[in-house]
Design a protein around this motif. Structure first.
Motif, PDB file in Angstrom:
ATOM      1  N   HIS A 283      12.907  49.836   3.801  1.00  0.00           N
ATOM      2  CA  HIS A 283      14.238  49.510   3.652  1.00  0.00           C
ATOM      3  C   HIS A 283      14.890  49.716   5.018  1.00  0.00           C
ATOM      4  O   HIS A 283      16.154  49.279   4.403  1.00  0.00           O
ATOM      5  CB  HIS A 283      14.888  51.542   2.233  1.00  0.00           C
ATOM      6  N   ASN A 284      14.758  50.333   5.276  1.00  0.00           N
ATOM      7  CA  ASN A 284      15.548  49.900   7.008  1.00  0.00           C
ATOM      8  C   ASN A 284      15.283  48.786   7.193  1.00  0.00           C
ATOM      9  O   ASN A 284      16.567  48.151   7.587  1.00  0.00           O
ATOM     10  CB  ASN A 284      15.086  50.917   8.055  1.00  0.00           C
ATOM     11  N   PHE A 285      14.535  48.129   7.526  1.00  0.00           N
ATOM     12  CA  PHE A 285      14.453  46.732   7.578  1.00  0.00           C
ATOM     13  C   PHE A 285      14.942  46.284   6.390  1.00  0.00           C
ATOM     14  O   PHE A 285      15.971  44.553   6.843  1.00  0.00           O
ATOM     15  CB  PHE A 285      13.110  46.307   7.580  1.00  0.00           C
ATOM     16  N   TYR A 286      14.554  46.334   5.489  1.00  0.00           N
ATOM     17  CA  TYR A 286      15.840  45.238   4.562  1.00  0.00           C
ATOM     18  C   TYR A 286      17.323  45.450   4.751  1.00  0.00           C
ATOM     19  O   TYR A 286      17.958  44.595   4.189  1.00  0.00           O
ATOM     20  CB  TYR A 286      15.501  46.006   2.980  1.00  0.00           C
ATOM     21  N   LEU A 287      18.193  46.545   4.892  1.00  0.00           N
ATOM     22  CA  LEU A 287      19.547  46.934   4.824  1.00  0.00           C
ATOM     23  C   LEU A 287      19.658  46.554   5.954  1.00  0.00           C
ATOM     24  O   LEU A 287      20.330  45.266   6.413  1.00  0.00           O
ATOM     25  CB  LEU A 287      19.325  48.080   5.192  1.00  0.00           C
ATOM     26  N   VAL A 288      18.932  46.151   7.200  1.00  0.00           N
ATOM     27  CA  VAL A 288      19.169  45.917   8.706  1.00  0.00           C
ATOM     28  C   VAL A 288      19.596  43.955   8.606  1.00  0.00           C
ATOM     29  O   VAL A 288      20.582  43.391   9.076  1.00  0.00           O
ATOM     30  CB  VAL A 288      18.794  46.338  10.044  1.00  0.00           C
ATOM     31  N   ILE A 289      18.551  42.974   8.291  1.00  0.00           N
ATOM     32  CA  ILE A 289      18.578  41.928   7.666  1.00  0.00           C
ATOM     33  C   ILE A 289      19.550  41.578   6.831  1.00  0.00           C
ATOM     34  O   ILE A 289      19.976  40.571   7.177  1.00  0.00           O
ATOM     35  CB  ILE A 289      16.921  42.178   7.144  1.00  0.00           C
ATOM     36  N   LYS A 290      19.769  42.744   5.925  1.00  0.00           N
ATOM     37  CA  LYS A 290      20.279  41.880   4.661  1.00  0.00           C
ATOM     38  C   LYS A 290      22.059  42.133   5.524  1.00  0.00           C
ATOM     39  O   LYS A 290      22.735  40.817   4.945  1.00  0.00           O
ATOM     40  CB  LYS A 290      20.130  42.967   3.345  1.00  0.00           C
ATOM     41  N   LYS A 291      22.413  43.560   5.631  1.00  0.00           N
ATOM     42  CA  LYS A 291      23.534  43.294   6.553  1.00  0.00           C
ATOM     43  C   LYS A 291      23.772  42.529   7.492  1.00  0.00           C
ATOM     44  O   LYS A 291      25.106  42.920   8.256  1.00  0.00           O
ATOM     45  CB  LYS A 291      23.604  44.615   6.777  1.00  0.00           C
ATOM     46  N   ARG A 292      22.436  42.254   8.218  1.00  0.00           N
ATOM     47  CA  ARG A 292      22.903  40.980   9.342  1.00  0.00           C
ATOM     48  C   ARG A 292      23.100  41.867  10.569  1.00  0.00           C
ATOM     49  O   ARG A 292      24.196  41.444  11.803  1.00  0.00           O
ATOM     50  CB  ARG A 292      23.440  39.762   9.045  1.00  0.00           C
ATOM     51  N   PHE A 293      22.600  42.972  10.903  1.00  0.00           N
ATOM     52  CA  PHE A 293      22.627  44.387  11.623  1.00  0.00           C
ATOM     53  C   PHE A 293      21.796  43.405  12.558  1.00  0.00           C
ATOM     54  O   PHE A 293      21.002  43.991  12.971  1.00  0.00           O
ATOM     55  CB  PHE A 293      22.809  45.449  11.757  1.00  0.00           C
ATOM     56  N   TRP A 294      22.040  42.329  13.483  1.00  0.00           N
ATOM     57  CA  TRP A 294      20.934  41.839  14.880  1.00  0.00           C
ATOM     58  C   TRP A 294      20.303  42.876  15.669  1.00  0.00           C
ATOM     59  O   TRP A 294      19.296  43.002  16.442  1.00  0.00           O
ATOM     60  CB  TRP A 294      20.683  40.698  15.128  1.00  0.00           C
ATOM     61  N   VAL A 295      21.843  43.167  16.822  1.00  0.00           N
ATOM     62  CA  VAL A 295      21.474  44.017  17.716  1.00  0.00           C
ATOM     63  C   VAL A 295      20.472  45.574  17.275  1.00  0.00           C
ATOM     64  O   VAL A 295      20.142  45.448  17.903  1.00  0.00           O
ATOM     65  CB  VAL A 295      22.854  44.783  17.992  1.00  0.00           C
ATOM     66  N   GLU A 296      21.151  45.836  16.090  1.00  0.00           N
ATOM     67  CA  GLU A 296      20.337  47.062  15.496  1.00  0.00           C
ATOM     68  C   GLU A 296      18.810  46.698  14.859  1.00  0.00           C
ATOM     69  O   GLU A 296      18.482  48.058  15.608  1.00  0.00           O
ATOM     70  CB  GLU A 296      20.916  47.073  14.364  1.00  0.00           C
ATOM     71  N   LEU A 297      18.908  45.318  14.889  1.00  0.00           N
ATOM     72  CA  LEU A 297      17.443  45.386  14.578  1.00  0.00           C
ATOM     73  C   LEU A 297      16.594  45.162  15.908  1.00  0.00           C
ATOM     74  O   LEU A 297      15.144  45.526  15.624  1.00  0.00           O
ATOM     75  CB  LEU A 297      17.318  44.130  13.419  1.00  0.00           C
ATOM     76  N   ALA A 298      17.284  44.004  16.874  1.00  0.00           N
ATOM     77  CA  ALA A 298      16.694  44.112  18.151  1.00  0.00           C
ATOM     78  C   ALA A 298      16.028  45.927  18.981  1.00  0.00           C
ATOM     79  O   ALA A 298      15.255  45.883  19.496  1.00  0.00           O
ATOM     80  CB  ALA A 298      17.287  43.504  19.453  1.00  0.00           C
ATOM     81  N   CYS A 299      16.830  46.856  18.184  1.00  0.00           N
ATOM     82  CA  CYS A 299      16.947  47.203  19.350  1.00  0.00           C
ATOM     83  C   CYS A 299      15.514  48.405  18.254  1.00  0.00           C
ATOM     84  O   CYS A 299      14.777  49.608  19.255  1.00  0.00           O
ATOM     85  CB  CYS A 299      17.967  48.792  19.088  1.00  0.00           C
ATOM     86  N   MET A 300      15.654  48.449  17.168  1.00  0.00           N
ATOM     87  CA  MET A 300      14.225  49.417  16.293  1.00  0.00           C
ATOM     88  C   MET A 300      12.820  47.964  16.481  1.00  0.00           C
ATOM     89  O   MET A 300      12.556  49.450  17.236  1.00  0.00           O
ATOM     90  CB  MET A 300      14.471  48.644  14.618  1.00  0.00           C
ATOM     91  N   LEU A 301      13.457  46.878  17.341  1.00  0.00           N
ATOM     92  CA  LEU A 301      11.815  46.414  17.691  1.00  0.00           C
ATOM     93  C   LEU A 301      11.775  47.360  18.872  1.00  0.00           C
ATOM     94  O   LEU A 301       9.727  47.233  19.574  1.00  0.00           O
ATOM     95  CB  LEU A 301      11.894  45.494  17.128  1.00  0.00           C
ATOM     96  N   SER A 302      12.118  47.195  19.890  1.00  0.00           N
ATOM     97  CA  SER A 302      12.339  47.860  21.183  1.00  0.00           C
ATOM     98  C   SER A 302      10.739  49.537  20.928  1.00  0.00           C
ATOM     99  O   SER A 302      10.365  49.212  21.873  1.00  0.00           O
ATOM    100  CB  SER A 302      13.120  48.211  22.390  1.00  0.00           C
TER     101      SER A 302
END
Length: 444
Positions: A283-302
Motif C-alpha cells: 500500500h505504501n508504494f501503491y499510494l506514492v505512485i498513484k499520487k505521484r509523490f516522486w520525491v517521497e518515492l526516492a526517499c523511500m528507495l534510499s
C-alpha cells in the motif's frame, strides 16, 4: 475553551444558520448535498476544498454537517494561521440562539473539555521537550549501528544473526514510535522541522511514506473504530468480524469470508506477522505512485538501497530472509501494541458523538511504567493521545489526572489495565465477536 474564544469578527451581514437547516442541507444520500461543517460557530462550505485538504479528503467528509471544532483544534497546531485560509470558505455563522454543537451532543461535556484544553495550553503541556525526542533518535541510530556491527564483527552464525535481528527490530519499532510523534507535530514547535524530520525517519530509516502515514492516520484519529471511516479496521469483514453489532450483521447476511468463530486463533498467524511485509509494503508504494509523490518515492528507495547494500555485503543470499524476518517481528510488535487500546473497545458505525465521547468509547489505557512507556512509545496513554493528538508524549502522565476527573464528573468510564490484560483482551474481543457472528449465521 469557550465557544466564543478565538473568534474573529465576521462579515457585517453574515448569514445565520440553524442546526436543523445544516442537517437538511448536508443529509447523506441527497444528490444536492452540501459540504458544510462548523468550526467555532462559523459555517464553512468545503466543497471546493476538501479534495485538496492536506490531511486528505476523507477526514473532512467524515465531519460534514457536524461541529468540527474540537477535531479542528486537535489536528491543527497553529489554528490562527489555518483560519486565515478558511476565510474564503466561510458562508455564515450559527444563529445566536443556536448551541455551539449539534443539539444531540453532550453540550456540558463539550464545554468542560474545551475548558480543559485551554487549561492544558496554559500549563504548557503542548510544548515539546526537544532534547527528549533527540535522545530517542540517538538511541534508534545506535541500535541500528549495533545491529550491523554485530554481524560484521561476530559473523553470520545463528547467534549473531539472531542478536542483530533483535537489535534492528527494536530500532525499527522505536523509529515507528518516533515518526508517530513527528507526524503529530509534537517534537518541534515549528511545523517545518517536524515535517522534515518526519520524512527522514519515515522514509530513510523505515522505508515507508510519510505522506501515506499522514493520510491514513489522520482518518483513524478523526473517527476511531468507526466502520468505513477508520482505515485501521478496514480488514473487516475480509479477515475478521469486529464489534458486536457488525458481527451480528455479517451473520444475518450469511457473510463468511473466513471462519470468524475461530478468528481469535488465526489472529496469531495473520495480521500481527503479516501486516507490514504484505499489506503495508504494497500500500505504501501503491499510494506514492498513484499520487505521484516522486520525491517521497526516492526517499523511500534510499532506505532499500542502503539496507540491501549493507545487508548484502554482510549476509549475501540471506539478505531477503533477514529482511522478511525483520518486517514480521516489527509488524507483530506494532500490531499487538496498536490494537490493545482499540480492538477490545466499541466498534460500530459513526454515531456522530461529541469529540470526547467518540474518542473514549474507542480507546483505553495501559498502566504506566518505564518499560510500558518505552515498549509502547507512550501509546499506553492512548486516551490522552486521542484527546490531544499534538501533545508531546512525555506530558501524557501530567494531563492524565485531569482527564480522569473529567470522565468522573460525567460518569464516563476511564479504562486502564495491565499490559498482559490488554493483550489478552484483543483475543477475548475477537472470540466474543466470532461467537456472535456464528450465532447470527446459524439462527437468524
Amino acid at each position: 475553551m469557550g465557544p466564543q474564544e478565538g473568534r474573529e469578527a465576521g462579515p457585517p451581514a453574515a448569514r445565520r444558520f440553524t442546526w436543523q437547516e445544516i442537517g437538511l442541507r448536508t443529509k447523506p444520500g441527497d444528490p444536492q448535498r452540501q459540504m458544510w461543517l462548523v468550526v467555532d460557530r462559523r459555517v464553512y462550505d468545503v466543497g471546493r476544498f476538501y479534495r485538496r485538504h492536506p490531511g486528505g479528503a476523507r477526514i473532512l467528509q467524515g465531519h460534514i454537517g457536524e461541529d468540527a471544532t474540537d477535531a479542528f483544534h486537535a489536528f491543527h497546531v497553529d489554528c490562527t494561521l489555518v483560519k486565515k485560509f478558511l476565510n474564503s470558505l466561510m458562508i455564515g455563522e450559527l444563529a445566536s440562539d443556536e448551541p455551539s454543537s449539534e443539539p444531540s451532543k453532550n453540550k456540558q461535556l463539550t464545554e468542560d473539555f474545551r475548558e480543559l484544553r485551554a487549561t492544558v495550553k496554559k500549563m504548557g503541556l503542548l510544548k515539546p521537550n526537544t532534547f527528549f525526542f533527540l535522545s530517542l533518535l540517538l538511541h534508534i541510530l545506535l541500535l541500528e549501528t549495533a545491529a550491523w556491527f554485530t554481524i560484521w564483527y561476530f559473523g553470520t552464525s545463528l547467534l549473531p544473526f539472531t542478536a542483530s535481528l533483535i537489535l534492528l527490530t527494536v530500532s525499527q519499532v522505536q523509529a515507528s514510535w518516533l515518526q508517530h510523534d513527528l507526524g503529530h507535530l509534537s517534537v518541534f514547535q515549528k511545523n517545518k522541522w517536524n515535517r522534515l524530520l518526519h520524512k527522514f525517519v519515515m522514509c530513510h530509516l523505515i522505508g515507508a511514506s510519510a505522506k501515506w502515514w499522514n493520510l491514513w492516520h489522520s482518518q483513524h484519529h478523526a473517527k476511531p473504530n468507526c466502520y468505513s471511516k477508520d482505515p485501521d479496521i478496514n480488514l473487516h469483514p475480509f479477515v475478521f468480524a469486529l464489534g458486536k453489532k457488525l458481527s451480528v450483521e455479517l451473520g444475518i447476511k450469511k457473510t463468511k469470508y473466513m471462519p470468524y468463530n475461530h478468528q481469535h486463533k488465526y489472529f496469531f498467524i495473520t495480521v500481527p506477522p503479516l501486516l507490514f511485509p504484505t499489506y503495508f509494503q504494497y500500500h505504501n508504494f501503491y499510494l506514492v505512485i498513484k499520487k505521484r509523490f516522486w520525491v517521497e518515492l526516492a526517499c523511500m528507495l534510499s532506505f532499500y538501497i542502503r539496507f540491501f547494500f549493507i545487508c548484502g555485503s554482510l549476509l549475501g543470499l540471506n539478505s531477503l530472509a533477514f529482511y522478511l524476518l525483520l518486517r514480521m517481528l516489527e509488524s507483530s510488535w506494532f500490531v499487538w501494541v496498536s490494537q490493545m487500546n482499540h480492538l477490545p473497545m466499541d466498534i460500530d458505525y459513526d454515531k456522530n458523538l461529541d469529540w470526547v465521547s467518540s474518542q473514549l468509547q474507542a480507546t483505553c489505557n495501559v498502566h504506566q511504567s518505564l518499560f510500558n512507556d518505552w515498549f509502547t512509545g507512550h501509546l499506553n496513554f492512548q486516551i490522552e493521545h486521542h484527546l490531544f493528538p499534538s501533545m508531546p508524549r512525555h506530558n501524557f502522565w501530567k494531563v492524565a489526572p485531569l482527564v480522569k476527573s473529567l470522565c468522573s464528573k460525567h460518569g464516563i468510564e476511564y479504562q486502564c489495565k495491565p499490559l498482559q490484560t490488554a493483550f489478552a483482551d484483543i483475543l477475548h474481543s475477537l472470540k466474543d465477536a466470532g461467537e456472535l457472528w456464528l450465532d447470527a449465521y446459524l439462527h437468524k
